[in-house]
Scaffold this motif. Structure first.
Motif, PDB file in Angstrom:
ATOM      1  N   UNK A   1       3.306   3.774  11.790  1.00 56.97           N
ATOM      2  CA  UNK A   1       3.369   4.208  13.183  1.00 56.97           C
ATOM      3  C   UNK A   1       2.038   4.045  13.892  1.00 56.97           C
ATOM      4  N   UNK A   2       0.944   4.247  13.164  1.00 59.09           N
ATOM      5  CA  UNK A   2      -0.374   4.147  13.791  1.00 59.09           C
ATOM      6  C   UNK A   2      -1.015   2.778  13.559  1.00 59.09           C
ATOM      7  N   UNK A   3      -0.230   1.824  13.063  1.00 58.59           N
ATOM      8  CA  UNK A   3      -0.659   0.435  12.883  1.00 58.59           C
ATOM      9  C   UNK A   3      -1.851   0.304  11.930  1.00 58.59           C
ATOM     10  N   UNK A   4      -1.858   1.112  10.884  1.00 64.33           N
ATOM     11  CA  UNK A   4      -2.891   0.999   9.863  1.00 64.33           C
ATOM     12  C   UNK A   4      -2.352   0.194   8.695  1.00 64.33           C
ATOM     13  N   UNK A   5      -3.233  -0.184   7.795  1.00 66.59           N
ATOM     14  CA  UNK A   5      -2.822  -0.958   6.626  1.00 66.59           C
ATOM     15  C   UNK A   5      -2.009  -0.089   5.681  1.00 66.59           C
ATOM     16  N   UNK A   6      -0.926  -0.648   5.186  1.00 64.21           N
ATOM     17  CA  UNK A   6      -0.066   0.092   4.272  1.00 64.21           C
ATOM     18  C   UNK A   6      -0.084  -0.481   2.863  1.00 64.21           C
ATOM     19  N   UNK A   7      -0.694  -1.619   2.675  1.00 62.15           N
ATOM     20  CA  UNK A   7      -0.676  -2.283   1.371  1.00 62.15           C
ATOM     21  C   UNK A   7      -1.177  -1.383   0.237  1.00 62.15           C
ATOM     22  N   UNK A   8      -2.334  -0.693   0.387  1.00 62.67           N
ATOM     23  CA  UNK A   8      -2.784   0.169  -0.716  1.00 62.67           C
ATOM     24  C   UNK A   8      -1.806   1.309  -1.022  1.00 62.67           C
ATOM     25  N   UNK A   9      -1.209   1.887   0.019  1.00 65.77           N
ATOM     26  CA  UNK A   9      -0.249   2.972  -0.188  1.00 65.77           C
ATOM     27  C   UNK A   9       1.013   2.473  -0.874  1.00 65.77           C
ATOM     28  N   UNK A  10       1.483   1.313  -0.455  1.00 66.56           N
ATOM     29  CA  UNK A  10       2.688   0.746  -1.055  1.00 66.56           C
ATOM     30  C   UNK A  10       2.428   0.370  -2.507  1.00 66.56           C
ATOM     31  N   UNK A  11       1.253  -0.192  -2.790  1.00 70.60           N
ATOM     32  CA  UNK A  11       0.903  -0.535  -4.175  1.00 70.60           C
ATOM     33  C   UNK A  11       0.856   0.716  -5.053  1.00 70.60           C
ATOM     34  N   UNK A  12       0.273   1.804  -4.537  1.00 73.85           N
ATOM     35  CA  UNK A  12       0.247   3.071  -5.276  1.00 73.85           C
ATOM     36  C   UNK A  12       1.657   3.567  -5.560  1.00 73.85           C
ATOM     37  N   UNK A  13       2.513   3.497  -4.548  1.00 71.39           N
ATOM     38  CA  UNK A  13       3.900   3.954  -4.692  1.00 71.39           C
ATOM     39  C   UNK A  13       4.622   3.127  -5.757  1.00 71.39           C
ATOM     40  N   UNK A  14       4.423   1.815  -5.739  1.00 68.86           N
ATOM     41  CA  UNK A  14       5.083   0.955  -6.718  1.00 68.86           C
ATOM     42  C   UNK A  14       4.581   1.231  -8.130  1.00 68.86           C
ATOM     43  N   UNK A  15       3.272   1.457  -8.270  1.00 69.72           N
ATOM     44  CA  UNK A  15       2.722   1.775  -9.588  1.00 69.72           C
ATOM     45  C   UNK A  15       3.290   3.089 -10.119  1.00 69.72           C
ATOM     46  N   UNK A  16       3.386   4.079  -9.255  1.00 70.34           N
ATOM     47  CA  UNK A  16       3.934   5.377  -9.655  1.00 70.34           C
ATOM     48  C   UNK A  16       5.403   5.247 -10.051  1.00 70.34           C
ATOM     49  N   UNK A  17       6.172   4.503  -9.271  1.00 76.34           N
ATOM     50  CA  UNK A  17       7.594   4.306  -9.603  1.00 76.34           C
ATOM     51  C   UNK A  17       7.746   3.562 -10.925  1.00 76.34           C
ATOM     52  N   UNK A  18       6.920   2.556 -11.146  1.00 80.37           N
ATOM     53  CA  UNK A  18       6.964   1.817 -12.404  1.00 80.37           C
ATOM     54  C   UNK A  18       6.638   2.739 -13.573  1.00 80.37           C
ATOM     55  N   UNK A  19       5.626   3.585 -13.394  1.00 85.77           N
ATOM     56  CA  UNK A  19       5.241   4.518 -14.445  1.00 85.77           C
ATOM     57  C   UNK A  19       6.393   5.477 -14.741  1.00 85.77           C
ATOM     58  N   UNK A  20       7.058   5.974 -13.698  1.00 93.16           N
ATOM     59  CA  UNK A  20       8.176   6.893 -13.894  1.00 93.16           C
ATOM     60  C   UNK A  20       9.353   6.201 -14.593  1.00 93.16           C
ATOM     61  N   UNK A  21       9.619   4.972 -14.207  1.00 94.52           N
ATOM     62  CA  UNK A  21      10.722   4.241 -14.833  1.00 94.52           C
ATOM     63  C   UNK A  21      10.436   3.971 -16.303  1.00 94.52           C
ATOM     64  N   UNK A  22       9.194   3.617 -16.621  1.00 92.53           N
ATOM     65  CA  UNK A  22       8.836   3.390 -18.018  1.00 92.53           C
ATOM     66  C   UNK A  22       8.909   4.680 -18.840  1.00 92.53           C
ATOM     67  N   UNK A  23       8.620   5.803 -18.182  1.00 92.52           N
ATOM     68  CA  UNK A  23       8.662   7.093 -18.866  1.00 92.52           C
ATOM     69  C   UNK A  23      10.082   7.646 -18.960  1.00 92.52           C
ATOM     70  N   UNK A  24      11.023   6.964 -18.350  1.00 93.46           N
ATOM     71  CA  UNK A  24      12.408   7.396 -18.422  1.00 93.46           C
ATOM     72  C   UNK A  24      12.816   8.301 -17.273  1.00 93.46           C
ATOM     73  N   UNK A  25      12.032   8.300 -16.212  1.00 95.19           N
ATOM     74  CA  UNK A  25      12.279   9.065 -14.988  1.00 95.19           C
ATOM     75  C   UNK A  25      12.532  10.489 -15.381  1.00 95.19           C
TER      76      UNK A  25
END
Length: 64
Positions: A40-64
């Motif tokens: 909404x404020x036109x800032x970069x989202x790439x670092x936030x999205x990368x963090x989110x993807x890493x966290x989701x991957x970690x959760x999936x590997x751990x069996x959610x």
């Protein structure tokens, strides 16, 4: 009519899945809200999205 029903049902299913996921892991909801705010404020989202993807991957590997 079928398309409308399919869209409503799919949206409801996705909403329920997100709700259960965010209740179990509230940090995911916080990060998703941060991504929305950055967009909404036109800032970069790439670092936030990368963090989110890493966290989701970690959760999936751990069996959610």
């Amino acid at each position: 009519m079928k398309t409308l029903l399919r869209r409503v049902i799919n949206a409801w299913i996705l909403w329920r899945f997100d709700r259960r996921l965010y209740r179990a892991h509230p940090q995911l909801r916080d990060r998703a809200q941060a991504i929305k705010a950055a967009r909404r404020s036109h800032r970069k989202t790439k670092p936030l999205i990368d963090e989110q993807q890493e966290e989701m991957t970690r959760l999936l590997k751990a069996g959610l």
